[in-house]
Design an enzyme around this catalytic site. Structure first.
Site, short mmCIF file in Angstrom:
data_model
loop_
_atom_site.label_atom_id
_atom_site.label_comp_id
_atom_site.label_asym_id
_atom_site.label_seq_id
_atom_site.Cartn_x
_atom_site.Cartn_y
_atom_site.Cartn_z
N CYS A 148 -31.42 78.61 -146.14
CA CYS A 148 -30.24 78.34 -146.98
C CYS A 148 -30.64 77.50 -148.19
O CYS A 148 -30.85 76.29 -148.06
CB CYS A 148 -29.18 77.63 -146.15
SG CYS A 148 -27.72 77.15 -147.09
N CYS A 151 -28.01 74.88 -149.19
CA CYS A 151 -28.00 73.69 -148.32
C CYS A 151 -29.19 72.77 -148.62
O CYS A 151 -29.05 71.56 -148.65
CB CYS A 151 -28.08 74.07 -146.86
SG CYS A 151 -27.12 75.49 -146.35
N ASP A 152 -30.36 73.36 -148.78
CA ASP A 152 -31.59 72.56 -148.73
C ASP A 152 -32.37 72.50 -150.04
O ASP A 152 -33.35 71.75 -150.14
CB ASP A 152 -32.52 73.12 -147.63
CG ASP A 152 -31.88 73.05 -146.26
OD1 ASP A 152 -31.12 72.09 -146.02
OD2 ASP A 152 -32.11 73.94 -145.44
#
Ligand code: NAP
Length: 329
Positions: A148, A151-152
């Protein structure tokens, strides 16, 4: 992940339980659905599935869920969702549905610890990113291996990352990563991308994007964190070590809907078909979140879909006389 699912029961439950609303899955969609159904005093039961908190709980920090200007841990957000749903009477069971019979109501759901008869069913079993299944991948997930970028990506500011895959996701997420990373190297198993022309042009035009063709990752290398990937050219057979700080894998998702085959209509990729009201092909059965959403795949959209599904289930039960009319949930 540190989710404290207090309803860890099942063992001492009667074999078959009849419930008004059964929710399958404990991601943002499922827990939101349980919250709404609980506030309508329908005493929903939620079966968590194997991944407590869903994919969101695997995310270190969620920075795009409204209401948390400083971000919130994925596991922490899951706990808050759970606490809120339980406060209004939702019962969270650590159990996983293995098969369903939706041919008649109440719907019959068989789980590992028991059997349920449900007047309405909300399916929020999510989707799982496909894995490469190479050595080092599982061990270094969350320590450089990610599925992701949204997300990261932030954690890879001025670092080198590789992206695996040649589809729209790989290029879209790879382009997103160029905001942070110093270089983004796409490793693709063929010499032609599957992604659409516009994304391809944007990727080729971006100075930070590089491409390694006809190559597959055979190992993710690192002790505490990712240090390199071993790649193999599938044409020449040559292997080499490519140093990198991060490995983002986008080789498709698989919705967790195997156990529903033949019971509810799905699309050609096994995502559950729903209309705008989260209704599936079976009246009284609703689906929300990533099991029914190949497009957005965000915590906020999944939570919204879960709430909508529960509101429809409430209406359905009211119409069929199985729920007393309730005020706005
Ligand atoms: P996808 O289109 O199925 O692409 C997966 C990619 O991963 C392919 O390039 C495939 O290689 C590669 N791959 C699969 N298994 C692999 C393995 N074991 N090892 C190495 N590579 C592997 O998946 P997606 O990119 O997630 O897209 C899914 C759907 O969502 C598509 O319909 C896509 O159009 C859509 N989508 C659209 C957008 C957008 O419009 N902006 C954004 C994201 C997704 P091959 O090419 O050789 O098969």
């Amino acid at each position: 992940m540190d989710l404290n699912f207090s309803g860890l029961s099942g063992k001492n439950q009667p074999e078959t339980q009849h419930v008004k609303v059964l929710v399958l899955g404990s991601g943002p969609a499922g827990l939101s659905a349980a919250l709404y159904a609980a506030r309508a005093e329908l005493n929903p039961v939620l079966l968590t599935g194997l991944e407590l908190g869903g994919q969101a709980a695997l995310t270190y920090t969620i920075e795009n869920y409204p209401g948390f200007p400083d971000g919130v841990g994925g596991g922490q957000l899951g706990e808050l969702f759970q606490k809120q749903a339980e406060r209004f009477g939702a019962r969270i069971e650590m159990d996983t549905a293995s098969s369903v019979d939706l041919s008649q109501r109440p719907f019959r759901v068989t789980a590992f610890n028991g059997e349920y008869l449900a007047d309405s069913l909300i399916i929020t079993t999510g989707a799982s990113p496909n894995h490469l299944n190479v050595p080092g991948e599982t061990e270094l997930t969350g320590r450089g291996v990610s599925y992701c970028a949204t997300c990261d990506g932030w954690f890879f500011r001025d670092k080198k990352v590789v992206v695996v895959g040649g589809g729209d996701s790989a290029l879209e997420e790879g382009l997103f990563l160029t905001r942070y990373a110093s270089s983004v190297t796409v490793i693709h198993r063929r010499d032609q991308l599957r992604a659409g022309a516009i994304l391809q042009k944007r990727a080729f035009d971006n100075e930070k994007m590089k491409f390694v063709w006809n190559s597959v990752i055979t190992e993710v290398v690192g002790k505490e964190a990712v240090q390199a990937v071993k790649i193999k050219n599938v044409v020449s057979g040559k292997e080499e070590l490519l140093p990198t700080d991060g490995v983002f894998i986008f080789i498709g998702h698989t919705p967790n809907t195997d156990f529903l085959k033949g019971q509810v209509e799905m699309d050609e990729r096994d995502y559950i078909r729903t209309n705008m009201l989260m209704e599936t092909s079976v009246p009284g059965v609703y689906a929300a979140g990533e099991a029914a959403d190949p497009v957005y795949r965000q915590v906020v959209t999944s939570a919204g879909m879960g709430a909508a599904a529960a509101m429809q289930a409430i209406k359905f039960l009211e119409k069929s006389g199985e729920a007393q009319t309730v005020k706005a949930a």
